[in-house]
Write a protein that holds these residues in place. Structure first.
Motif, PDB file in Angstrom:
ATOM      1  N   PRO A  77      40.713  31.215  41.417  1.00 18.07           N
ATOM      2  CA  PRO A  77      41.931  31.908  40.555  1.00 18.07           C
ATOM      3  C   PRO A  77      41.939  33.467  40.864  1.00 18.07           C
ATOM      4  O   PRO A  77      40.950  34.022  40.774  1.00 18.07           O
ATOM      5  N   GLU A  78      43.361  34.130  40.602  1.00 13.44           N
ATOM      6  CA  GLU A  78      43.471  35.335  40.491  1.00 13.44           C
ATOM      7  C   GLU A  78      42.928  35.984  39.036  1.00 13.44           C
ATOM      8  O   GLU A  78      43.276  35.194  38.157  1.00 13.44           O
ATOM      9  N   VAL A  79      42.385  36.947  39.444  1.00 12.42           N
ATOM     10  CA  VAL A  79      41.883  37.744  38.247  1.00 12.42           C
ATOM     11  C   VAL A  79      43.161  38.383  37.703  1.00 12.42           C
ATOM     12  O   VAL A  79      43.858  39.056  38.049  1.00 12.42           O
ATOM     13  N   PRO A  80      43.231  37.982  36.328  1.00  8.68           N
ATOM     14  CA  PRO A  80      44.507  38.376  35.319  1.00  8.68           C
ATOM     15  C   PRO A  80      44.489  40.071  35.258  1.00  8.68           C
ATOM     16  O   PRO A  80      43.404  40.616  35.030  1.00  8.68           O
ATOM     17  N   ASP A  81      45.474  40.418  35.325  1.00 11.41           N
ATOM     18  CA  ASP A  81      45.903  41.986  35.088  1.00 11.41           C
ATOM     19  C   ASP A  81      46.199  42.086  33.734  1.00 11.41           C
ATOM     20  O   ASP A  81      47.325  41.848  33.521  1.00 11.41           O
ATOM     21  N   THR A  82      45.400  42.785  33.049  1.00  6.77           N
ATOM     22  CA  THR A  82      45.818  42.601  31.267  1.00  6.77           C
ATOM     23  C   THR A  82      46.472  44.130  30.931  1.00  6.77           C
ATOM     24  O   THR A  82      46.748  44.305  29.703  1.00  6.77           O
ATOM     25  N   GLY A  83      46.105  45.138  31.941  1.00  4.61           N
ATOM     26  CA  GLY A  83      46.417  46.460  31.768  1.00  4.61           C
ATOM     27  C   GLY A  83      45.271  47.443  31.021  1.00  4.61           C
ATOM     28  O   GLY A  83      45.384  48.456  30.930  1.00  4.61           O
ATOM     29  N   SER A  84      44.021  46.658  30.910  1.00  3.80           N
ATOM     30  CA  SER A  84      42.935  47.477  30.499  1.00  3.80           C
ATOM     31  C   SER A  84      41.750  47.036  31.020  1.00  3.80           C
ATOM     32  O   SER A  84      41.694  46.077  31.546  1.00  3.80           O
ATOM     33  N   LEU A  85      40.912  47.853  31.222  1.00  6.17           N
ATOM     34  CA  LEU A  85      39.505  47.284  31.549  1.00  6.17           C
ATOM     35  C   LEU A  85      38.888  46.357  31.054  1.00  6.17           C
ATOM     36  O   LEU A  85      38.349  45.477  31.576  1.00  6.17           O
ATOM     37  N   SER A  86      38.854  46.512  29.672  1.00  4.27           N
ATOM     38  CA  SER A  86      38.227  45.408  28.951  1.00  4.27           C
ATOM     39  C   SER A  86      38.829  44.160  28.893  1.00  4.27           C
ATOM     40  O   SER A  86      38.190  43.243  28.882  1.00  4.27           O
ATOM     41  N   GLY A  87      40.272  44.123  28.891  1.00  4.66           N
ATOM     42  CA  GLY A  87      40.949  43.002  29.214  1.00  4.66           C
ATOM     43  C   GLY A  87      40.767  42.281  30.305  1.00  4.66           C
ATOM     44  O   GLY A  87      40.606  41.145  30.688  1.00  4.66           O
ATOM     45  N   ASP A  88      40.658  43.051  31.499  1.00  8.33           N
ATOM     46  CA  ASP A  88      40.176  42.407  32.866  1.00  8.33           C
ATOM     47  C   ASP A  88      38.861  42.145  33.006  1.00  8.33           C
ATOM     48  O   ASP A  88      38.744  40.992  33.508  1.00  8.33           O
ATOM     49  N   VAL A  89      38.031  42.561  32.410  1.00  8.30           N
ATOM     50  CA  VAL A  89      36.523  42.210  32.414  1.00  8.30           C
ATOM     51  C   VAL A  89      36.497  40.811  31.745  1.00  8.30           C
ATOM     52  O   VAL A  89      35.776  40.000  32.303  1.00  8.30           O
ATOM     53  N   ARG A 135      33.141  38.713  44.822  1.00 11.04           N
ATOM     54  CA  ARG A 135      32.668  39.943  44.701  1.00 11.04           C
ATOM     55  C   ARG A 135      34.271  40.767  45.132  1.00 11.04           C
ATOM     56  O   ARG A 135      34.254  41.818  44.420  1.00 11.04           O
ATOM     57  N   THR A 136      34.775  40.247  46.186  1.00 10.94           N
ATOM     58  CA  THR A 136      36.238  40.540  46.169  1.00 10.94           C
ATOM     59  C   THR A 136      37.113  40.599  45.080  1.00 10.94           C
ATOM     60  O   THR A 136      37.647  41.516  44.753  1.00 10.94           O
ATOM     61  N   ALA A 137      37.004  39.480  44.281  1.00 19.55           N
ATOM     62  CA  ALA A 137      37.732  39.253  43.274  1.00 19.55           C
ATOM     63  C   ALA A 137      37.542  40.376  42.088  1.00 19.55           C
ATOM     64  O   ALA A 137      38.263  40.994  41.370  1.00 19.55           O
ATOM     65  N   ALA A 138      36.062  40.482  41.864  1.00 19.97           N
ATOM     66  CA  ALA A 138      35.545  41.576  40.914  1.00 19.97           C
ATOM     67  C   ALA A 138      36.025  42.958  41.236  1.00 19.97           C
ATOM     68  O   ALA A 138      36.262  43.520  40.315  1.00 19.97           O
ATOM     69  N   ALA A 139      36.087  43.184  42.485  1.00 19.29           N
ATOM     70  CA  ALA A 139      36.295  44.565  42.855  1.00 19.29           C
ATOM     71  C   ALA A 139      37.614  44.700  42.383  1.00 19.29           C
ATOM     72  O   ALA A 139      38.146  46.058  42.039  1.00 19.29           O
ATOM     73  N   THR A 143      38.899  48.340  40.859  1.00 22.17           N
ATOM     74  CA  THR A 143      40.068  49.226  41.394  1.00 22.17           C
ATOM     75  C   THR A 143      40.973  49.503  40.718  1.00 22.17           C
ATOM     76  O   THR A 143      41.641  50.585  40.454  1.00 22.17           O
ATOM     77  N   ARG A 144      41.487  48.413  39.743  1.00 23.24           N
ATOM     78  CA  ARG A 144      42.576  48.572  38.897  1.00 23.24           C
ATOM     79  C   ARG A 144      42.221  49.700  37.657  1.00 23.24           C
ATOM     80  O   ARG A 144      43.008  50.581  37.248  1.00 23.24           O
ATOM     81  N   ALA A 145      41.026  49.489  37.114  1.00 22.40           N
ATOM     82  CA  ALA A 145      40.472  50.454  36.358  1.00 22.40           C
ATOM     83  C   ALA A 145      40.437  51.987  36.941  1.00 22.40           C
ATOM     84  O   ALA A 145      40.671  53.000  36.117  1.00 22.40           O
ATOM     85  N   MET A 146      39.990  52.178  37.965  1.00 26.88           N
ATOM     86  CA  MET A 146      39.872  53.384  38.792  1.00 26.88           C
ATOM     87  C   MET A 146      41.565  54.011  38.667  1.00 26.88           C
ATOM     88  O   MET A 146      41.868  55.023  38.803  1.00 26.88           O
ATOM     89  N   ASP A 147      42.283  53.038  39.278  1.00 27.22           N
ATOM     90  CA  ASP A 147      43.823  53.412  39.490  1.00 27.22           C
ATOM     91  C   ASP A 147      44.183  53.793  38.133  1.00 27.22           C
ATOM     92  O   ASP A 147      45.248  54.743  38.194  1.00 27.22           O
ATOM     93  N   ARG A 148      43.938  53.265  37.082  1.00 27.83           N
ATOM     94  CA  ARG A 148      44.470  53.775  35.672  1.00 27.83           C
ATOM     95  C   ARG A 148      43.775  54.785  35.128  1.00 27.83           C
ATOM     96  O   ARG A 148      44.211  55.347  34.087  1.00 27.83           O
ATOM     97  N   GLY A 149      42.768  55.505  35.820  1.00 29.02           N
ATOM     98  CA  GLY A 149      41.929  56.464  35.367  1.00 29.02           C
ATOM     99  C   GLY A 149      40.900  56.152  34.328  1.00 29.02           C
ATOM    100  O   GLY A 149      40.293  56.881  33.502  1.00 29.02           O
ATOM    101  N   GLU A 150      40.371  54.746  34.135  1.00 26.22           N
ATOM    102  CA  GLU A 150      39.671  54.268  33.061  1.00 26.22           C
ATOM    103  C   GLU A 150      37.989  54.242  33.488  1.00 26.22           C
ATOM    104  O   GLU A 150      37.049  54.410  32.582  1.00 26.22           O
TER     105      GLU A 150
END
Length: 198
Positions: A77-89, A135-139, A143-150
């Motif tokens: 499944p696609e990892v959901p984009d919740t808008g935050s690192l904690s939500g994505d984890v 690992r690609t899904a986890a990455a 990546t999202r967290a780095m893009d958001r500056g988290e």
């Protein structure tokens, strides 16, 4: 007069045969394990001739790698984009739990894992079809967290992937401890803290 009869649908037949073989292989894996499974037994269980199996794969190992890889690609499944690192984890952890929810899946995964300790070629091949997609899904989470500056751009990504994946998989596959909502919430919090410490 020329024969104008339509072909008998060989492509559809081939797909149905492959599907039968696939079901049979996973049934055999779950019931008796990889070491005792044979291509002949898979053919018998699928209700097809041995040639139908050998036309598709030259060996038991090739069959396992191909079918496990296909199953993972279809069911990742696609990892959901919740808008935050904690939500994505937390979303990523939920994805892993969902994938491992079936006891049969866990039995197969453990059996194949044990087999990889005896067969280096199998371990190397499954690295490509099992570990890399996960690992690609986890990455994506990192990546999202780095893009958001988290997370800073220079974090140790490989260690971050280990943190996201390994603790939960060990609990799911190597212990009898339960994995409930409270545990996942705590694990997500600890994982986010660890990622921020990289």
């Amino acid at each position: 007069m020329a024969n104008t009869r339509e072909p008998a649908g060989a492509a559809l037949l081939q797909e149905s045969v492959t599907a039968a073989i696939t079901r049979a292989m996973f049934d055999q894996l779950a019931e008796i394990g990889y070491a005792r499974m044979s291509m002949d037994a898979v053919a018998r269980r699928a209700g097809v001739g041995k040639a139908a199996v050998y036309r598709r794969w030259p060996s038991k190992q090739a069959m396992l790698i191909d079918l496990v890889g296909a199953a993972i690609r279809q069911n990742l499944p696609e990892v959901p984009d919740t808008g935050s690192l904690s939500g994505d984890v937390r979303g990523f952890l939920d994805v892993i739990v969902k994938q491992a929810a079936d006891p049969r899946t866990r039995r197969i995964a453990l059996d194949v894992l044990v087999e990889t300790t005896r067969t280096p070629e199998l371990a190397a091949a499954l690295q490509d079809v099992v570990n890399k997609p996960r690992r690609t899904a986890a990455a994506t989470v990192l990546t999202r967290a780095m893009d958001r500056g988290e997370l800073p751009a220079g974090i140790d990504v490989e260690l971050g992937l280990d943190l996201l994946i390994s603790p939960l998989l060990i609990r799911l596959f190597r212990t009898e401890e339960k994995v409930d909502d409270a545990y996942l919430t705590r694990l997500a919090k600890v994982t986010v803290a660890a990622l921020n410490a990289l």
